[in-house]
Enzyme design. Structure first.
Site, PDB file in Angstrom:
ATOM      1  N   GLY A 169      39.900  14.107   3.329  1.00  0.00           N
ATOM      2  CA  GLY A 169      39.634  13.563   4.661  1.00  0.00           C
ATOM      3  C   GLY A 169      38.445  14.233   5.314  1.00  0.00           C
ATOM      4  CG  HIS A 170      38.491  18.423   6.349  1.00  0.00           C
ATOM      5  ND1 HIS A 170      39.576  19.020   5.746  1.00  0.00           N
ATOM      6  CD2 HIS A 170      38.673  18.572   7.684  1.00  0.00           C
ATOM      7  CE1 HIS A 170      40.371  19.510   6.679  1.00  0.00           C
ATOM      8  NE2 HIS A 170      39.847  19.256   7.861  1.00  0.00           N
TER       9      HIS A 170
ATOM     10  N   GLY B 281      38.339  12.983  12.915  1.00  0.00           N
ATOM     11  CA  GLY B 281      39.277  12.065  12.300  1.00  0.00           C
ATOM     12  C   GLY B 281      40.285  11.520  13.301  1.00  0.00           C
TER      13      GLY B 281
ATOM     14  NE  ARG C 140      49.059  21.897  11.587  1.00  0.00           N
ATOM     15  CZ  ARG C 140      49.446  22.947  12.288  1.00  0.00           C
ATOM     16  NH1 ARG C 140      50.521  23.610  11.913  1.00  0.00           N
ATOM     17  NH2 ARG C 140      48.767  23.350  13.347  1.00  0.00           N
TER      18      ARG C 140
END
Length: 281
Positions: free
Chosen positions: A36-37, A149, A189
């Site tokens: 995602g990053h 995001g 996480r």
């Protein structure tokens, strides 16, 4: 790849580009990078001449000291992942004292009530910490575009408000949620979940999708009751909150009106707190 630990050195490096009006894209992260990053970084690389990525675990946005202590710090691995995208991405990885000048406290912010909902209500002081560090980073990097995001949709709205209230000429770009193959929203996480828990966590997004289906034909109360019963049948989860709210105010909605709504959820699976959201219309 250039990695800066001192803000003055980064500013000196960027000064010529800023003076020339070169577009600078900025992706602030707390490290422990995932796909995602990387998708945010790729969008920045595609849309800007220069991309800066910050890697900084910000202590003032953690209201749980144990959560801060457990947060993964993987700078070497993060740099290797960034390098797979481009050698030209600039990394800013300062120490806490460098960012806070030896005074690790947050400034108090008024985000017109956005800060009082959901994450703000359940994590006191969280958005003061977010606002403080994002403002500091924006002042250092002075980006043209900054990428966030939509998994942290409330944070995205607060950053947009921060820019408006401080008259900062920065375009805030919201980017779609990146998900695991089973639908789990990607998050640093997630690395704290066991393999079995990660598979089980598909239930979160499945429940949100069903909530969206029900929202099209049912009342808000009916949808919230459905979600409450769904999680009650899965005792491995502890629900922090489930809310349906307009995207602009984030205030809990009771009656549907002609506006854009989103469903937000925060749950504990084991000792790991997971958040997600979905557009309802």
């Amino acid at each position: 790849m250039l990695i800066f630990n001192k803000k003055a050195l980064l500013q000196d490096h960027l000064a010529t580009a800023i003076a020339a009006g070169t577009s600078i894209g900025f992706v602030p992260t707390m490290g422990a990078l995932h796909s995602g990053h990387l998708s945010l970084m790729q969008q920045s690389v595609n849309q800007n001449k220069i991309t800066v990525v910050s890697i900084f675990v910000n202590p003032t946005q953690f209201n749980n000291p144990d959560d801060l202590k457990k947060y993964p710090r993987t700078l070497e691995a993060d740099a290797a992942k960034i390098k797979t995208l481009s050698d030209d991405i600039i990394v800013f990885a300062p120490e806490v004292d460098e960012m806070y000048d030896g005074n690790t406290t947050s400034q108090h912010y008024n985000f017109d009530g956005l800060e009082n909902q959901m994450e703000g209500a359940h994590r006191p002081g969280h958005f003061d910490g977010v606002g403080t560090i994002v403002k500091k980073l924006f002042d250092i990097v002075t980006p043209t575009n900054a990428y966030f995001g939509e998994k942290d949709f409330q944070q995205l709205q607060i950053v947009k408000k921060l820019v408006v209230k401080n008259n900062m000429p920065i375009n805030i770009v919201g980017c779609a949620i990146s998900r695991e193959p089973n639908g789990l929203a990607m998050s640093s996480r997630n690395e704290r979940l066991t393999a079995a828990e990660k598979e089980d966590a598909a239930f979160i997004y499945q429940t949100l999708q069903e909530a969206k289906n029900k929202f099209a034909e049912s009342s808000i109360t009916t949808v919230k009751d459905y979600v409450a019963h769904a999680f009650a049948a899965h005792p491995e989860y502890k629900t922090d909150y489930f809310e349906i709210a307009p995207e602009d105010t984030l205030e809990p909605a009771t009656v549907k009106e002609n506006t854009k709504y989103r469903a937000f959820i925060a749950v504990f699976l084991g000792n790991v707190r997971l958040i997600d959201n979905i557009s309802l219309n």
